[in-house]
Design a protein around this motif. Structure first.
Motif, PDB file in Angstrom:
ATOM      1  N   MET A   1      44.136  28.384  94.766  1.00  0.00           N
ATOM      2  CA  MET A   1      44.026  29.936  94.191  1.00  0.00           C
ATOM      3  C   MET A   1      42.510  30.135  94.154  1.00  0.00           C
ATOM      4  O   MET A   1      41.669  29.227  93.675  1.00  0.00           O
ATOM      5  N   HIS A   2      42.128  31.418  94.546  1.00  0.00           N
ATOM      6  CA  HIS A   2      40.699  31.740  94.389  1.00  0.00           C
ATOM      7  C   HIS A   2      40.600  32.891  93.781  1.00  0.00           C
ATOM      8  O   HIS A   2      41.437  34.174  94.027  1.00  0.00           O
ATOM      9  N   ILE A   3      39.557  33.262  92.876  1.00  0.00           N
ATOM     10  CA  ILE A   3      39.325  34.318  92.060  1.00  0.00           C
ATOM     11  C   ILE A   3      37.785  34.728  92.606  1.00  0.00           C
ATOM     12  O   ILE A   3      37.004  33.937  92.520  1.00  0.00           O
ATOM     13  N   ASP A   4      37.735  36.346  92.930  1.00  0.00           N
ATOM     14  CA  ASP A   4      36.298  36.834  93.262  1.00  0.00           C
ATOM     15  C   ASP A   4      35.966  37.607  92.036  1.00  0.00           C
ATOM     16  O   ASP A   4      36.960  38.553  91.723  1.00  0.00           O
ATOM     17  N   ILE A   5      35.124  37.502  91.425  1.00  0.00           N
ATOM     18  CA  ILE A   5      34.295  38.355  90.378  1.00  0.00           C
ATOM     19  C   ILE A   5      33.233  39.233  90.656  1.00  0.00           C
ATOM     20  O   ILE A   5      32.173  38.412  91.059  1.00  0.00           O
ATOM     21  N   TRP A   6      33.042  40.537  90.626  1.00  0.00           N
ATOM     22  CA  TRP A   6      32.097  41.516  90.746  1.00  0.00           C
ATOM     23  C   TRP A   6      31.566  41.657  88.964  1.00  0.00           C
ATOM     24  O   TRP A   6      32.335  42.277  88.478  1.00  0.00           O
ATOM     25  N   SER A   7      30.323  41.085  89.134  1.00  0.00           N
ATOM     26  CA  SER A   7      29.776  41.319  87.544  1.00  0.00           C
ATOM     27  C   SER A   7      28.170  41.544  87.434  1.00  0.00           C
ATOM     28  O   SER A   7      27.699  40.831  88.675  1.00  0.00           O
ATOM     29  N   ASP A   8      27.925  42.171  86.514  1.00  0.00           N
ATOM     30  CA  ASP A   8      26.484  42.172  86.312  1.00  0.00           C
ATOM     31  C   ASP A   8      25.881  41.830  84.940  1.00  0.00           C
ATOM     32  O   ASP A   8      26.910  41.889  83.922  1.00  0.00           O
ATOM     33  N   VAL A   9      25.026  40.890  84.690  1.00  0.00           N
ATOM     34  CA  VAL A   9      24.680  40.312  83.426  1.00  0.00           C
ATOM     35  C   VAL A   9      24.173  41.285  82.433  1.00  0.00           C
ATOM     36  O   VAL A   9      24.324  41.206  81.349  1.00  0.00           O
ATOM     37  N   ALA A  10      23.990  42.534  83.134  1.00  0.00           N
ATOM     38  CA  ALA A  10      23.511  43.598  82.207  1.00  0.00           C
ATOM     39  C   ALA A  10      24.743  44.302  81.579  1.00  0.00           C
ATOM     40  O   ALA A  10      24.621  45.223  80.926  1.00  0.00           O
ATOM     41  N   CYS A  11      25.799  43.888  81.740  1.00  0.00           N
ATOM     42  CA  CYS A  11      27.316  44.602  81.647  1.00  0.00           C
ATOM     43  C   CYS A  11      28.051  43.891  80.411  1.00  0.00           C
ATOM     44  O   CYS A  11      28.498  42.785  80.624  1.00  0.00           O
ATOM     45  N   PRO A  12      27.905  44.412  79.212  1.00  0.00           N
ATOM     46  CA  PRO A  12      28.945  43.789  78.247  1.00  0.00           C
ATOM     47  C   PRO A  12      30.162  43.673  78.504  1.00  0.00           C
ATOM     48  O   PRO A  12      30.940  42.696  77.818  1.00  0.00           O
ATOM     49  N   TRP A  13      30.893  44.722  79.017  1.00  0.00           N
ATOM     50  CA  TRP A  13      32.205  44.395  79.424  1.00  0.00           C
ATOM     51  C   TRP A  13      32.391  43.195  80.131  1.00  0.00           C
ATOM     52  O   TRP A  13      33.452  42.598  80.103  1.00  0.00           O
ATOM     53  N   CYS A  14      31.406  43.045  80.987  1.00  0.00           N
ATOM     54  CA  CYS A  14      31.651  41.599  81.881  1.00  0.00           C
ATOM     55  C   CYS A  14      31.556  40.566  80.884  1.00  0.00           C
ATOM     56  O   CYS A  14      32.158  39.334  81.239  1.00  0.00           O
ATOM     57  N   TYR A  15      30.720  40.517  79.862  1.00  0.00           N
ATOM     58  CA  TYR A  15      30.732  39.261  79.017  1.00  0.00           C
ATOM     59  C   TYR A  15      32.002  39.242  78.469  1.00  0.00           C
ATOM     60  O   TYR A  15      32.457  38.083  78.301  1.00  0.00           O
ATOM     61  N   LEU A  25      42.248  30.787  81.988  1.00  0.00           N
ATOM     62  CA  LEU A  25      42.127  29.765  82.826  1.00  0.00           C
ATOM     63  C   LEU A  25      42.256  28.226  82.094  1.00  0.00           C
ATOM     64  O   LEU A  25      43.119  27.397  82.864  1.00  0.00           O
ATOM     65  N   ARG A  26      41.538  28.253  80.993  1.00  0.00           N
ATOM     66  CA  ARG A  26      41.638  27.031  80.415  1.00  0.00           C
ATOM     67  C   ARG A  26      43.313  26.675  80.004  1.00  0.00           C
ATOM     68  O   ARG A  26      43.625  25.362  79.720  1.00  0.00           O
ATOM     69  N   GLU A  27      44.128  27.557  79.689  1.00  0.00           N
ATOM     70  CA  GLU A  27      45.374  27.426  79.387  1.00  0.00           C
ATOM     71  C   GLU A  27      46.222  27.438  80.715  1.00  0.00           C
ATOM     72  O   GLU A  27      47.491  27.516  80.468  1.00  0.00           O
ATOM     73  N   PHE A  28      45.920  27.610  81.659  1.00  0.00           N
ATOM     74  CA  PHE A  28      46.839  27.620  82.937  1.00  0.00           C
ATOM     75  C   PHE A  28      46.980  26.514  83.500  1.00  0.00           C
ATOM     76  O   PHE A  28      46.012  25.718  83.648  1.00  0.00           O
ATOM     77  N   SER A  33      43.150  23.886  90.202  1.00  0.00           N
ATOM     78  CA  SER A  33      43.256  24.179  91.403  1.00  0.00           C
ATOM     79  C   SER A  33      42.949  25.641  91.787  1.00  0.00           C
ATOM     80  O   SER A  33      43.180  26.197  92.904  1.00  0.00           O
ATOM     81  N   VAL A  34      42.264  26.138  90.853  1.00  0.00           N
ATOM     82  CA  VAL A  34      41.599  27.485  90.937  1.00  0.00           C
ATOM     83  C   VAL A  34      40.120  27.628  91.100  1.00  0.00           C
ATOM     84  O   VAL A  34      39.413  26.915  90.089  1.00  0.00           O
ATOM     85  N   THR A  35      39.532  28.283  92.142  1.00  0.00           N
ATOM     86  CA  THR A  35      38.272  28.354  92.193  1.00  0.00           C
ATOM     87  C   THR A  35      37.773  29.583  91.942  1.00  0.00           C
ATOM     88  O   THR A  35      38.546  30.605  92.212  1.00  0.00           O
ATOM     89  N   VAL A  36      36.389  29.939  91.461  1.00  0.00           N
ATOM     90  CA  VAL A  36      35.962  31.133  91.095  1.00  0.00           C
ATOM     91  C   VAL A  36      34.720  31.416  91.893  1.00  0.00           C
ATOM     92  O   VAL A  36      33.924  30.409  91.674  1.00  0.00           O
ATOM     93  N   ARG A  37      34.359  32.609  92.180  1.00  0.00           N
ATOM     94  CA  ARG A  37      33.015  32.869  92.582  1.00  0.00           C
ATOM     95  C   ARG A  37      32.788  34.152  92.193  1.00  0.00           C
ATOM     96  O   ARG A  37      33.508  35.234  91.946  1.00  0.00           O
ATOM     97  N   ILE A  38      31.397  34.195  91.342  1.00  0.00           N
ATOM     98  CA  ILE A  38      30.889  35.238  90.781  1.00  0.00           C
ATOM     99  C   ILE A  38      30.018  35.936  91.769  1.00  0.00           C
ATOM    100  O   ILE A  38      29.136  35.352  92.314  1.00  0.00           O
ATOM    101  N   ILE A 119      33.838  22.619  91.789  1.00  0.00           N
ATOM    102  CA  ILE A 119      34.104  24.103  91.997  1.00  0.00           C
ATOM    103  C   ILE A 119      35.204  24.763  91.445  1.00  0.00           C
ATOM    104  O   ILE A 119      35.533  26.134  91.597  1.00  0.00           O
ATOM    105  N   SER A 120      35.902  24.211  90.717  1.00  0.00           N
ATOM    106  CA  SER A 120      37.355  24.665  90.214  1.00  0.00           C
ATOM    107  C   SER A 120      37.421  24.607  88.634  1.00  0.00           C
ATOM    108  O   SER A 120      36.678  23.994  87.970  1.00  0.00           O
ATOM    109  N   GLY A 121      38.222  25.510  88.126  1.00  0.00           N
ATOM    110  CA  GLY A 121      38.289  25.527  86.608  1.00  0.00           C
ATOM    111  C   GLY A 121      37.413  26.659  86.002  1.00  0.00           C
ATOM    112  O   GLY A 121      36.595  27.143  86.510  1.00  0.00           O
ATOM    113  N   PRO A 122      37.635  26.579  84.728  1.00  0.00           N
ATOM    114  CA  PRO A 122      36.943  27.534  84.020  1.00  0.00           C
ATOM    115  C   PRO A 122      35.668  27.329  83.645  1.00  0.00           C
ATOM    116  O   PRO A 122      34.816  27.997  82.958  1.00  0.00           O
TER     117      PRO A 122
END
Length: 238
Positions: A1-15, A25-28, A33-38, A119-122
């Motif tokens: 499974m794959h997750i794409d994240i759009w984020s800005d490091v200037a965004c506190p909600w992203c933090y 993810l740690r509890e999944f 088997s999960v890859t994430v791309r920021i 490339i996988s996991g949290p």
């Protein structure tokens, strides 16, 4: 499974949001088997230099065109949410600065993950560097536009300084950051974070870790109907 994240490091909600996703993810059960791309998203693509004389509240009031008092209330609410996560937002020390260099460091971290087949996991380097950059900005008052600051931060993750300098000078990384931003704009992203699970399910904003857990389960069950997982309830998590 794959997750794409759009984020800005200037965004506190992203933090907050990405931290909650990492917790989920740690509890999944299928986290390995999960890859994430920021993906980079630039909240202020026109900002090309740091503004140390302007507070975060003043900057947000100016760019969002809302009263400073309203911004102060928003930041106070964020501080309350952060405290519950062990995050101590230092708004008076936060340096308003462009984030393109920080995004290039995240690109480098992802490249190192690929080199190390990790490339996988949290807890990929990409995810840890993303959080480290936000901690540096929001809690330590570090100017993320300065190469020296990024080299010092990267050292905490055992990333050689020469690789950081090469990343900051890389036209390939510069193009990647801008391309990610443009893709986000074309998708209709106007605020971050945005999470896309398996190119099928999308979530926006800093949700709870339970919400991300359920999104992981939904996406997993959609892709693996023969291996279903039960959806969590609020009292099962957090």
């Amino acid at each position: 499974m794959h997750i794409d994240i759009w984020s800005d490091v200037a965004c506190p909600w992203c933090y907050l949001g990405v931290r909650h996703l990492r917790k989920a993810l740690r509890e999944f059960p299928h986290r390995d088997s999960v890859t994430v791309r920021i993906h980079a998203y630039l909240l202020d693509p026109e900002l090309d230099a740091s503004i140390p004389e302007m507070s975060e509240a003043q900057y947000l009031a100016q760019t969002k065109k809302i009263p400073v008092d309203d911004v102060a209330s928003i930041l106070e609410s964020l501080s309350d949410m952060g405290r519950s996560e062990g995050i101590k937002f230092a708004w008076n020390d936060t340096v308003v600065a462009p984030t393109s260099n920080a995004h290039r460091l995240i690109c480098l971290a992802r490249e190192i993950d690929i080199e190390n087949d990790a490339i996988s996991g949290p807890d990929t380097l990409q995810m840890r560097v993303h959080e480290g950059l936000q901690r540096a900005r929001f809690e330590m008052g570090i100017d993320l536009a300065h190469p020296e600051s990024l080299i010092a931060l990267a050292r905490d993750f055992s990333i050689p300084g020469e690789r950081v300098l090469a990343a900051l000078e890389s036209q390939e990384y510069a193009s990647e950051v801008f391309s990610d931003f443009q893709i986000g704009v074309q998708m209709g992203v106007t605020a971050v974070p945005v999470f896309v699970f398996d190119r099928t399910f999308q979530m926006s904003g800093a949700q709870t870790s339970t919400a991300y857990s359920n999104a992981l389960v939904t996406a997993w069950n959609h892709a693996h109907p023969d291996q279903p997982i039960s959806v969590m309830k609020d009292d099962d998590h957090e």
